[in-house]
Design a protein around this motif. Structure first.
Motif, PDB file in Angstrom:
ATOM      1  N   THR A 256      53.893  40.308  47.758  1.00 51.74           N
ATOM      2  CA  THR A 256      54.586  41.327  46.965  1.00 51.74           C
ATOM      3  C   THR A 256      54.024  42.700  47.338  1.00 51.74           C
ATOM      4  O   THR A 256      53.002  42.804  48.040  1.00 51.74           O
ATOM      5  CB  THR A 256      54.388  41.098  45.464  1.00 51.74           C
ATOM      6  N   GLN A 257      54.645  43.763  46.831  1.00 54.50           N
ATOM      7  CA  GLN A 257      54.152  45.101  47.117  1.00 54.50           C
ATOM      8  C   GLN A 257      52.752  45.310  46.553  1.00 54.50           C
ATOM      9  O   GLN A 257      51.894  45.914  47.195  1.00 54.50           O
ATOM     10  CB  GLN A 257      55.124  46.145  46.549  1.00 54.50           C
ATOM     11  N   GLU A 258      52.503  44.803  45.353  1.00 57.40           N
ATOM     12  CA  GLU A 258      51.183  44.953  44.739  1.00 57.40           C
ATOM     13  C   GLU A 258      50.124  44.175  45.518  1.00 57.40           C
ATOM     14  O   GLU A 258      49.006  44.670  45.731  1.00 57.40           O
ATOM     15  CB  GLU A 258      51.221  44.477  43.286  1.00 57.40           C
ATOM     16  N   GLU A 259      50.451  42.969  45.946  1.00 57.19           N
ATOM     17  CA  GLU A 259      49.510  42.179  46.743  1.00 57.19           C
ATOM     18  C   GLU A 259      49.189  42.881  48.055  1.00 57.19           C
ATOM     19  O   GLU A 259      48.042  42.881  48.518  1.00 57.19           O
ATOM     20  CB  GLU A 259      50.093  40.792  47.007  1.00 57.19           C
ATOM     21  N   PHE A 260      50.192  43.490  48.665  1.00 58.45           N
ATOM     22  CA  PHE A 260      49.962  44.188  49.928  1.00 58.45           C
ATOM     23  C   PHE A 260      49.053  45.396  49.739  1.00 58.45           C
ATOM     24  O   PHE A 260      48.174  45.654  50.556  1.00 58.45           O
ATOM     25  CB  PHE A 260      51.301  44.627  50.531  1.00 58.45           C
ATOM     26  N   ARG A 261      49.231  46.136  48.650  1.00 59.19           N
ATOM     27  CA  ARG A 261      48.349  47.272  48.379  1.00 59.19           C
ATOM     28  C   ARG A 261      46.898  46.818  48.229  1.00 59.19           C
ATOM     29  O   ARG A 261      45.965  47.474  48.713  1.00 59.19           O
ATOM     30  CB  ARG A 261      48.803  48.004  47.107  1.00 59.19           C
ATOM     31  N   GLU A 262      46.697  45.689  47.548  1.00 63.32           N
ATOM     32  CA  GLU A 262      45.338  45.169  47.364  1.00 63.32           C
ATOM     33  C   GLU A 262      44.734  44.749  48.705  1.00 63.32           C
ATOM     34  O   GLU A 262      43.541  44.984  48.956  1.00 63.32           O
ATOM     35  CB  GLU A 262      45.370  43.985  46.398  1.00 63.32           C
ATOM     36  N   ILE A 263      45.531  44.128  49.558  1.00 66.54           N
ATOM     37  CA  ILE A 263      45.059  43.731  50.893  1.00 66.54           C
ATOM     38  C   ILE A 263      44.672  44.961  51.702  1.00 66.54           C
ATOM     39  O   ILE A 263      43.634  44.987  52.376  1.00 66.54           O
ATOM     40  CB  ILE A 263      46.146  42.913  51.619  1.00 66.54           C
ATOM     41  N   MET A 264      45.500  45.991  51.635  1.00 61.44           N
ATOM     42  CA  MET A 264      45.228  47.229  52.364  1.00 61.44           C
ATOM     43  C   MET A 264      43.926  47.863  51.891  1.00 61.44           C
ATOM     44  O   MET A 264      43.080  48.272  52.701  1.00 61.44           O
ATOM     45  CB  MET A 264      46.383  48.203  52.151  1.00 61.44           C
ATOM     46  N   ASP A 265      43.729  47.952  50.590  1.00 64.08           N
ATOM     47  CA  ASP A 265      42.521  48.568  50.049  1.00 64.08           C
ATOM     48  C   ASP A 265      41.277  47.809  50.503  1.00 64.08           C
ATOM     49  O   ASP A 265      40.275  48.413  50.897  1.00 64.08           O
ATOM     50  CB  ASP A 265      42.577  48.605  48.521  1.00 64.08           C
ATOM     51  N   ALA A 266      41.343  46.487  50.425  1.00 65.03           N
ATOM     52  CA  ALA A 266      40.187  45.667  50.813  1.00 65.03           C
ATOM     53  C   ALA A 266      39.885  45.816  52.300  1.00 65.03           C
ATOM     54  O   ALA A 266      38.716  45.927  52.704  1.00 65.03           O
ATOM     55  CB  ALA A 266      40.460  44.204  50.467  1.00 65.03           C
ATOM     56  N   LYS A 267      40.928  45.837  53.134  1.00 63.01           N
ATOM     57  CA  LYS A 267      40.734  45.948  54.578  1.00 63.01           C
ATOM     58  C   LYS A 267      40.180  47.320  54.953  1.00 63.01           C
ATOM     59  O   LYS A 267      39.292  47.437  55.808  1.00 63.01           O
ATOM     60  CB  LYS A 267      42.063  45.695  55.298  1.00 63.01           C
ATOM     61  N   MET A 268      40.677  48.350  54.301  1.00 67.03           N
ATOM     62  CA  MET A 268      40.194  49.691  54.583  1.00 67.03           C
ATOM     63  C   MET A 268      38.716  49.837  54.201  1.00 67.03           C
ATOM     64  O   MET A 268      37.931  50.466  54.911  1.00 67.03           O
ATOM     65  CB  MET A 268      41.033  50.709  53.814  1.00 67.03           C
ATOM     66  N   GLU A 269      38.345  49.256  53.072  1.00 63.73           N
ATOM     67  CA  GLU A 269      36.947  49.304  52.644  1.00 63.73           C
ATOM     68  C   GLU A 269      36.058  48.569  53.644  1.00 63.73           C
ATOM     69  O   GLU A 269      34.969  49.043  53.990  1.00 63.73           O
ATOM     70  CB  GLU A 269      36.807  48.676  51.256  1.00 63.73           C
ATOM     71  N   GLU A 270      36.539  47.433  54.118  1.00 66.48           N
ATOM     72  CA  GLU A 270      35.787  46.669  55.119  1.00 66.48           C
ATOM     73  C   GLU A 270      35.608  47.477  56.395  1.00 66.48           C
ATOM     74  O   GLU A 270      34.517  47.518  56.982  1.00 66.48           O
ATOM     75  CB  GLU A 270      36.537  45.368  55.416  1.00 66.48           C
ATOM     76  N   MET A 271      36.684  48.129  56.843  1.00 68.89           N
ATOM     77  CA  MET A 271      36.610  48.933  58.066  1.00 68.89           C
ATOM     78  C   MET A 271      35.666  50.114  57.890  1.00 68.89           C
ATOM     79  O   MET A 271      34.913  50.463  58.807  1.00 68.89           O
ATOM     80  CB  MET A 271      38.000  49.430  58.445  1.00 68.89           C
ATOM     81  N   ASN A 272      35.690  50.717  56.731  1.00 64.28           N
ATOM     82  CA  ASN A 272      34.825  51.862  56.468  1.00 64.28           C
ATOM     83  C   ASN A 272      33.354  51.450  56.531  1.00 64.28           C
ATOM     84  O   ASN A 272      32.525  52.123  57.146  1.00 64.28           O
ATOM     85  CB  ASN A 272      35.148  52.460  55.108  1.00 64.28           C
ATOM     86  N   GLU A 273      33.026  50.315  55.897  1.00 61.80           N
ATOM     87  CA  GLU A 273      31.650  49.822  55.913  1.00 61.80           C
ATOM     88  C   GLU A 273      31.207  49.479  57.335  1.00 61.80           C
ATOM     89  O   GLU A 273      30.084  49.777  57.739  1.00 61.80           O
ATOM     90  CB  GLU A 273      31.528  48.604  55.002  1.00 61.80           C
ATOM     91  N   GLN A 274      32.104  48.847  58.100  1.00 59.10           N
ATOM     92  CA  GLN A 274      31.779  48.482  59.478  1.00 59.10           C
ATOM     93  C   GLN A 274      31.549  49.717  60.336  1.00 59.10           C
ATOM     94  O   GLN A 274      30.616  49.784  61.137  1.00 59.10           O
ATOM     95  CB  GLN A 274      32.909  47.630  60.071  1.00 59.10           C
ATOM     96  N   TYR A 275      32.399  50.708  60.147  1.00 60.15           N
ATOM     97  CA  TYR A 275      32.287  51.930  60.946  1.00 60.15           C
ATOM     98  C   TYR A 275      30.999  52.681  60.624  1.00 60.15           C
ATOM     99  O   TYR A 275      30.299  53.160  61.515  1.00 60.15           O
ATOM    100  CB  TYR A 275      33.499  52.823  60.685  1.00 60.15           C
ATOM    101  N   GLN A 276      30.664  52.748  59.332  1.00 59.50           N
ATOM    102  CA  GLN A 276      29.425  53.422  58.928  1.00 59.50           C
ATOM    103  C   GLN A 276      28.218  52.682  59.504  1.00 59.50           C
ATOM    104  O   GLN A 276      27.267  53.289  59.987  1.00 59.50           O
ATOM    105  CB  GLN A 276      29.335  53.462  57.394  1.00 59.50           C
ATOM    106  N   SER A 277      28.264  51.343  59.451  1.00 57.25           N
ATOM    107  CA  SER A 277      27.153  50.533  59.961  1.00 57.25           C
ATOM    108  C   SER A 277      26.988  50.714  61.464  1.00 57.25           C
ATOM    109  O   SER A 277      25.883  50.895  61.966  1.00 57.25           O
ATOM    110  CB  SER A 277      27.400  49.064  59.634  1.00 57.25           C
ATOM    111  N   ASP A 278      28.099  50.688  62.202  1.00 55.71           N
ATOM    112  CA  ASP A 278      28.034  50.869  63.658  1.00 55.71           C
ATOM    113  C   ASP A 278      27.502  52.251  64.017  1.00 55.71           C
ATOM    114  O   ASP A 278      26.722  52.403  64.965  1.00 55.71           O
ATOM    115  CB  ASP A 278      29.421  50.687  64.270  1.00 55.71           C
ATOM    116  N   GLY A 279      27.925  53.264  63.245  1.00 55.59           N
ATOM    117  CA  GLY A 279      27.469  54.620  63.515  1.00 55.59           C
ATOM    118  C   GLY A 279      25.970  54.767  63.323  1.00 55.59           C
ATOM    119  O   GLY A 279      25.277  55.394  64.124  1.00 55.59           O
ATOM    120  N   ARG A 280      25.436  54.171  62.242  1.00 58.52           N
ATOM    121  CA  ARG A 280      23.991  54.263  61.997  1.00 58.52           C
ATOM    122  C   ARG A 280      23.227  53.488  63.059  1.00 58.52           C
ATOM    123  O   ARG A 280      22.190  53.933  63.540  1.00 58.52           O
ATOM    124  CB  ARG A 280      23.662  53.709  60.609  1.00 58.52           C
TER     125      ARG A 280
END
Length: 279
Positions: free
Chosen positions: A242-266
């Motif tokens: 559903t649209q709501e489920e997709f928004r939740e998936i997007m938020d979770a994936k973006m948070e994961e990518m942000n953490e990974q990017y910060q970790s790789d940068g450090r």
């Protein structure tokens, strides 16, 4: 007064004739998006200008809406350099949900949506009802090309994400706030379909222009009853959500990518950062 009455009668007759017959069309839209980036003081002017240039290029796109009286298919015109992620000089900009193979199918008669969205290497099929838009119609008019258009608006809210970069040993911060905004649309009853660009719909005529304060979608061309017909194929592939489920998936994936990017940068001793649009 008589001239105005004649024009009104002719206009009404023309719309009635179109409603009585089957017709199809292709509308082409050009989009622009205004970005107001508030970046912290550690970023120099040259880097800020580079980010602005990257975003401006990404958001100047062209789309087509193929339609009949009840359904429409909206998709981006593909380019050779289509990208959903751009990187340069320690920067990464992720344009979420901007894949060139995305297809949005809307059926206003059945009030349903089927949206194929390819993101992060996975294909989702968003199946849901069309989101209700509380349009307030006005008598204000203007011409877009050869079409007489009427103004309509509605109020909505959206999330605004702010980012700050961290030191080498610290993570950056993301702040999410909510802001109210007004959507302004111009529609033409001369093309009596309740469709428009992206997810906009529900007005008594094709929407030729939309502005939500940051993004403008303007129709540059309409071809009625094209000789090669239209493709109104509904997308069928992808993980159904559903649209709501997709928004939740997007938020979770973006948070994961942000953490990974910060970790790789450090780990690599870099002070890079990530800007996410659409998440």
């Amino acid at each position: 007064m008589r001239t105005q009455l004649t024009i009104t009668l002719f206009f009404s007759l023309m719309v009635s004739v179109m409603l009585a017959q089957d017709f199809t069309g292709i509308a082409t839209y050009k989009t622009q998006r205004k970005m107001e980036l508030q970046l912290d003081s550690t970023m120099n002017d040259a880097m800020q200008e580079q980010i602005q240039a990257m975003l401006k290029k990404q958001f100047q796109q062209e789309y087509t809406l193929e339609f009949d009286k009840n359904q429409g298919v909206y998709k981006r015109v593909q380019k050779l350099d289509d990208k959903s992620t751009m990187s340069s000089g320690g920067m990464q900009i992720v344009i979420a949900g901007s894949g060139s193979n995305n297809v949005r199918y809307s059926n206003v008669e059945e009030n349903r949506l089927a949206y194929k969205n390819e993101i992060f290497g996975k294909v989702f099929l968003i199946k849901d009802e069309l989101e209700e838009q509380q349009w307030v119609m006005t008598k204000e008019t203007k011409n877009i090309g050869e079409y007489l258009c009427f103004k309509a608006t509605y109020e909505d809210t959206r999330e605004v994400r702010s980012f700050s970069t961290g030191d080498e040993d610290e993570e950056g911060e993301e702040t999410v706030t909510e802001e109210a905004f007004t959507v302004t649309a111009w529609y033409t009853p001369q093309i009596p379909v309740k469709l428009g660009p992206d997810d906009y719909h529900g007005l008594p005529g094709l929407i030729l222009e939309v502005n939500d304060g940051t993004t403008t979608m303007l129709c540059s061309k309409v071809v009625l009853n094209p000789k090669d017909g239209v493709d109104l194929t509904e997308p069928k592939t992808g993980k159904v959500v559903t649209q709501e489920e997709f928004r939740e998936i997007m938020d979770a994936k973006m948070e994961e990518m942000n953490e990974q990017y910060q970790s790789d940068g450090r780990r690599n001793g870099q002070r890079g950062f990530q800007i996410r649009i659409g998440g």
